[in-house]
Design a protein around this motif. Structure first.
Motif, PDB file in Angstrom:
ATOM      1  N   GLY A 132      69.849  80.615  28.878  1.00 16.21           N
ATOM      2  CA  GLY A 132      68.778  81.036  29.781  1.00 16.21           C
ATOM      3  C   GLY A 132      67.477  81.332  29.071  1.00 16.21           C
ATOM      4  O   GLY A 132      66.488  81.719  29.701  1.00 16.21           O
ATOM      5  N   ALA A 133      67.428  81.148  27.742  1.00 16.56           N
ATOM      6  CA  ALA A 133      66.190  81.380  27.001  1.00 16.56           C
ATOM      7  C   ALA A 133      65.166  80.284  27.266  1.00 16.56           C
ATOM      8  O   ALA A 133      63.965  80.490  27.119  1.00 16.56           O
ATOM      9  CB  ALA A 133      66.488  81.457  25.503  1.00 16.56           C
ATOM     10  N   LEU A 134      65.641  79.079  27.648  1.00 17.83           N
ATOM     11  CA  LEU A 134      64.769  77.982  28.039  1.00 17.83           C
ATOM     12  C   LEU A 134      65.122  77.560  29.456  1.00 17.83           C
ATOM     13  O   LEU A 134      66.295  77.564  29.837  1.00 17.83           O
ATOM     14  CB  LEU A 134      64.930  76.781  27.089  1.00 17.83           C
ATOM     15  N   ASP A 135      64.105  77.184  30.233  1.00 16.04           N
ATOM     16  CA  ASP A 135      64.348  76.706  31.597  1.00 16.04           C
ATOM     17  C   ASP A 135      64.841  75.267  31.603  1.00 16.04           C
ATOM     18  O   ASP A 135      65.614  74.871  32.479  1.00 16.04           O
ATOM     19  CB  ASP A 135      63.063  76.808  32.429  1.00 16.04           C
ATOM     20  N   ALA A 136      64.381  74.480  30.640  1.00 17.98           N
ATOM     21  CA  ALA A 136      64.745  73.063  30.582  1.00 17.98           C
ATOM     22  C   ALA A 136      64.450  72.546  29.183  1.00 17.98           C
ATOM     23  O   ALA A 136      63.743  73.186  28.399  1.00 17.98           O
ATOM     24  CB  ALA A 136      63.953  72.260  31.615  1.00 17.98           C
ATOM     25  N   ALA A 137      65.003  71.377  28.860  1.00 21.30           N
ATOM     26  CA  ALA A 137      64.745  70.772  27.554  1.00 21.30           C
ATOM     27  C   ALA A 137      64.905  69.263  27.642  1.00 21.30           C
ATOM     28  O   ALA A 137      65.706  68.753  28.437  1.00 21.30           O
ATOM     29  CB  ALA A 137      65.680  71.336  26.489  1.00 21.30           C
ATOM     30  N   LEU A 138      64.121  68.558  26.835  1.00 17.47           N
ATOM     31  CA  LEU A 138      64.252  67.108  26.687  1.00 17.47           C
ATOM     32  C   LEU A 138      64.838  66.856  25.308  1.00 17.47           C
ATOM     33  O   LEU A 138      64.267  67.259  24.298  1.00 17.47           O
ATOM     34  CB  LEU A 138      62.890  66.424  26.811  1.00 17.47           C
ATOM     35  N   GLU A 251      74.937  48.521  21.003  1.00 17.04           N
ATOM     36  CA  GLU A 251      75.839  49.659  20.852  1.00 17.04           C
ATOM     37  C   GLU A 251      75.134  50.859  20.239  1.00 17.04           C
ATOM     38  O   GLU A 251      75.587  51.999  20.398  1.00 17.04           O
ATOM     39  CB  GLU A 251      77.036  49.280  19.983  1.00 17.04           C
ATOM     40  N   LEU A 252      74.028  50.619  19.537  1.00 14.94           N
ATOM     41  CA  LEU A 252      73.325  51.713  18.887  1.00 14.94           C
ATOM     42  C   LEU A 252      71.972  51.918  19.570  1.00 14.94           C
ATOM     43  O   LEU A 252      71.045  51.132  19.393  1.00 14.94           O
ATOM     44  CB  LEU A 252      73.127  51.408  17.398  1.00 14.94           C
ATOM     45  N   GLN A 253      71.884  52.968  20.354  1.00 16.43           N
ATOM     46  CA  GLN A 253      70.646  53.296  21.033  1.00 16.43           C
ATOM     47  C   GLN A 253      70.566  54.802  21.189  1.00 16.43           C
ATOM     48  O   GLN A 253      71.556  55.512  21.047  1.00 16.43           O
ATOM     49  CB  GLN A 253      70.564  52.615  22.402  1.00 16.43           C
ATOM     50  N   ARG A 254      69.369  55.275  21.474  1.00 13.89           N
ATOM     51  CA  ARG A 254      69.178  56.718  21.633  1.00 13.89           C
ATOM     52  C   ARG A 254      68.745  57.001  23.064  1.00 13.89           C
ATOM     53  O   ARG A 254      67.783  56.417  23.572  1.00 13.89           O
ATOM     54  CB  ARG A 254      68.111  57.205  20.645  1.00 13.89           C
ATOM     55  N   ASN A 255      69.475  57.883  23.729  1.00 19.77           N
ATOM     56  CA  ASN A 255      69.107  58.320  25.063  1.00 19.77           C
ATOM     57  C   ASN A 255      68.371  59.648  24.978  1.00 19.77           C
ATOM     58  O   ASN A 255      68.760  60.536  24.204  1.00 19.77           O
ATOM     59  CB  ASN A 255      70.340  58.498  25.951  1.00 19.77           C
ATOM     60  N   LEU A 256      67.316  59.779  25.759  1.00 20.42           N
ATOM     61  CA  LEU A 256      66.635  61.053  25.918  1.00 20.42           C
ATOM     62  C   LEU A 256      66.950  61.560  27.313  1.00 20.42           C
ATOM     63  O   LEU A 256      66.796  60.830  28.296  1.00 20.42           O
ATOM     64  CB  LEU A 256      65.121  60.894  25.750  1.00 20.42           C
ATOM     65  N   ALA A 257      67.398  62.793  27.407  1.00 18.79           N
ATOM     66  CA  ALA A 257      67.792  63.350  28.698  1.00 18.79           C
ATOM     67  C   ALA A 257      67.128  64.696  28.928  1.00 18.79           C
ATOM     68  O   ALA A 257      66.865  65.455  27.992  1.00 18.79           O
ATOM     69  CB  ALA A 257      69.313  63.505  28.771  1.00 18.79           C
ATOM     70  N   LEU A 258      66.847  64.958  30.192  1.00 18.23           N
ATOM     71  CA  LEU A 258      66.362  66.266  30.614  1.00 18.23           C
ATOM     72  C   LEU A 258      67.559  67.101  31.015  1.00 18.23           C
ATOM     73  O   LEU A 258      68.415  66.649  31.782  1.00 18.23           O
ATOM     74  CB  LEU A 258      65.416  66.116  31.807  1.00 18.23           C
ATOM     75  N   ILE A 259      67.659  68.310  30.502  1.00 18.60           N
ATOM     76  CA  ILE A 259      68.755  69.193  30.893  1.00 18.60           C
ATOM     77  C   ILE A 259      68.213  70.500  31.455  1.00 18.60           C
ATOM     78  O   ILE A 259      67.182  71.013  31.008  1.00 18.60           O
ATOM     79  CB  ILE A 259      69.743  69.482  29.741  1.00 18.60           C
ATOM     80  N   THR A 260      68.890  71.025  32.470  1.00 20.13           N
ATOM     81  CA  THR A 260      68.639  72.355  33.022  1.00 20.13           C
ATOM     82  C   THR A 260      69.989  72.967  33.371  1.00 20.13           C
ATOM     83  O   THR A 260      71.018  72.302  33.336  1.00 20.13           O
ATOM     84  CB  THR A 260      67.777  72.313  34.294  1.00 20.13           C
ATOM     85  N   ARG A 261      69.967  74.220  33.755  1.00 25.54           N
ATOM     86  CA  ARG A 261      71.183  74.846  34.259  1.00 25.54           C
ATOM     87  C   ARG A 261      71.448  74.362  35.683  1.00 25.54           C
ATOM     88  O   ARG A 261      70.528  73.984  36.408  1.00 25.54           O
ATOM     89  CB  ARG A 261      71.051  76.372  34.233  1.00 25.54           C
TER      90      ARG A 261
END
Length: 303
Positions: A132-138, A251-261
């Motif tokens: 809960g210290a961050l609201d969201a992160a990429l 097979e080798l790639q990087r995903n960027l995702a947004l995460i929240t609670r």
């Protein structure tokens, strides 16, 4: 409760006070007041620094969901109106290039919103969002707990990068014959690359580990070794001095995702931020090209 939880997570009064931007004496006073409220010793003050008692640990851990729910109320109440107030947003160190466009778009869409940015490696940001210290992160997603929601924002090809002088030799076998420079294996990128190298089987290489993509590309440009990193980073830092290939395959790639609670208020924030991230991607022609077009062998977008 916020102060108590910060002491639990940071390990000391001093570190917690610094994180919460308060004085050490204020943090100490709050904890004495909390002990008076519950008529319980939350800290063992015979140690230096004072340590949490078993009851102090229990209260701190129980406080986490209380604090998260309380802070989520403002997001829930703002769900029918444009975002305003303050949000704490984390961005993985390796994704920092998205920050200028993201900040610009968020300010244009939500002029009354104050965005506090924190940069760290993905695994640390996941912990901070969960706490809960961050609201969201990429970030580059790792294994996520059920209380977190993730939406993929961008998929990037990972490419083998070498000095420009190696253009005629550019192929996967360079990892067998040249020193390899690995991005921090605690990160999503580093873990994916390390696993890929392991799957390559029996080969000898001298490995240097660094936690800066810019420094890695600088060394590669000086022909001090080869590396595997996301294509946009090769373009951003290479400045015409390196070449790369996507011979590594899909097979080798990087995903960027947004995460929240996964909470009512955070779900509204999640959709709003995801829309803004996609808009930032559309505004960045280099990122958009990387997300939609495969590279040909040895191509350099800046040459």
């Amino acid at each position: 409760m916020k102060t108590l939880l910060a002491i639990h997570d940071e390990g000391s009064f001093q570190a917690a006070a610094k994180r919460l931007n308060m004085t050490l004496s204020a943090a100490s006073m709050q904890m004495k007041q909390l002990e008076e409220v519950y008529a319980t010793a939350l800290f063992d003050r015979s140690t230096r620094p004072p340590s949490l008692t078993s009851l102090g640990v229990k209260l701190a851990e129980a406080s986490r969901s209380v604090i998260s729910g309380y802070e989520d109320l403002s997001l829930l109440l703002r769900s029918e109106a444009p975002l305003s107030g303050r949000i704490n947003l984390g961005i993985a160190t390796a994704s920092i290039r998205l920050l200028p466009q993201l900040t610009k778009i968020m300010k244009e869409r939500f002029p009354d919103l104050d965005i506090n940015i924190e940069s760290a490696i993905s695994i640390k940001l996941i912990e901070r969002v969960s706490q809960g210290a961050l609201d969201a992160a990429l970030l580059t997603p790792q294994i996520l707990s059920d209380d977190l929601l993730a939406t993929t924002i961008l998929t990037e090809p990972m490419v083998l990068v070498a000095a420009k002088s190696k253009r005629s030799q550019l192929a996967i076998n360079l990892i067998h014959t040249h020193p390899f420079i690995l991005f921090d294996p605690r990160t999503g990128i580093g873990k994916a690359v390390d696993a890929f190298l392991t799957r390559q089987g029996n080969f000898c290489r001298k490995v240097t580990v660094l936690d800066s993509l810019e420094a890695i590309v600088e060394l590669v440009a000086l022909d001090m070794g080869v590396t595997i990193i996301p294509e946009p980073e090769a373009a951003r830092y290479g400045r015409g001095r390196v070449v790369w290939t996507n011979e590594l395959g899909s097979e080798l790639q990087r995903n960027l995702a947004l995460i929240t609670r996964r909470s009512a208020g955070s779900l509204h924030l999640h959709k709003t931020l995801a829309d803004a991230f996609h808009a930032a991607l559309s505004a960045d022609s280099l990122l958009q090209k990387a997300a939609t077009s495969p590279l040909s062998e040895g191509q350099n977008l800046l040459s």
